[in-house]
Design a protein around this motif. Structure first.
Motif: not given
Length: 306
Positions: A177-181, A201-203
């Protein structure tokens, strides 16, 4: 369909080999860098920039020598980033000026804790970065690793990424959730290139991130994932990414650096043990790791794929 945006970055920090006297083993370092350049698909190297590289065990002059040895062994084959992290901004500036003299593409800077305790404020961190940035022309790869460094909120992270000298943000949370934000608010908003970890990595690429930082031999799998994804073969990228579900996580209680050094030895690319006394991997764990690595796409020296 192949990726049309800029190719993802794979930033690799070569691990540090030590000899019997606990000095940097320059021959082993050169061989390890050759492996990173020739087999891992790295786009940039980091000289003495992350804790896994064990630079913090070195005296200051030894740390500078490690940076020079890394650049010498790289021999112009790839761009490189120099780690300048230090609680004193003046020491970081001295390292940044060394990086400039060596032809670095950027400097890497850990977002620090306050040396006297307590979480730093965003204003303190902005000032810290500004004090360093005004003394160097090099762009900054900001490094977020809670524990050795500060644990920032997403809002504070975005504020730091908006600073003009910050061109890259390497973040180690492994929190989707943090990475996406952060990808949305930093990379896709044009502030800095967001770099993640091997496990994400992939996501992260699918969400619009710019790549990752990881040591070898995990970086060999990272390079294969990026190549598959960049040519549109998401199924193959996912197959390779699944190999990072157990490795290195199953052995991470020993630490990333010790696990990577044990894995290199199992692959026939050994560079010695971690700096004592921390991070010893037991004989049983080494055997388990070696058996597991045979199920991956990592190349063993002497194998038909090496």
């Amino acid at each position: 369909m192949a990726r049309t945006s800029p190719a993802p970055e794979l930033v690799v920090p070569p691990l540090t080999p030590f000899d019997a006297d606990l000095r940097v083993d320059r021959a082993a370092l050169t061989a390890h860098i050759d492996y990173v350049v020739e087999h891992c698909g790295a786009t940039m190297l980091v000289a003495a920039g992350v804790e896994t590289q064990e630079y913090h065990y070195l005296a200051f002059e030894e740390r500078k020598a490690l940076i020079r040895h890394t650049v010498e062994a790289l021999s112009g084959r790839l761009p490189f980033v120099v780690g300048v992290s230090h609680p004193s901004f003046r020491t970081a500036v001295e390292l940044a000026q060394l990086a400039e003299s060596l032809g670095a593409a950027a400097i890497q800077l850990l977002v620090p804790l306050r040396p006297f305790g307590g979480a730093p404020s965003t204003a303190e961190l902005v000032r810290y970065i500004e004090l360093i940035a005004k003394e160097t022309r090099l762009p900054i790869m900001l490094y977020l690793n809670a524990g050795p460094g500060a644990d920032l909120s997403p809002d504070a992270t975005v504020e730091l990424a908006k600073l003009e000298p910050v061109r890259y943000l390497k973040e180690s949370s492994r929190d989707l959730s943090r990475v996406g934000r952060l990808i949305e608010q930093i990379d896709k908003s044009g502030h800095a290139q967001y770099l993640t970890t091997a496990q994400m990595l992939l996501i992260s690429l699918q969400l619009g991130g710019s790549g990752a930082t990881m040591p070898a031999p995990v970086a060999e799998l990272g390079g294969k994932i990026i190549r598959a994804y960049s040519t549109g073969d998401v199924r193959e990228a996912a197959r390779l990414q699944s190999q990072l579900s157990l490795f290195p996580a199953r052995w991470m209680h020993r630490g990333l650096g010790p696990t990577m050094k044990a894995a290199l030895a199992a692959l026939g690319r050994g560079i010695g043990d971690p700096y004592p006394p921390f991070g010893t991997v037991t004989a049983d764990e080494v055997a388990q790791l070696a058996a597991h690595l045979k199920t991956t796409d990592l190349t063993h020296v002497g194998s038909e794929h090496a």
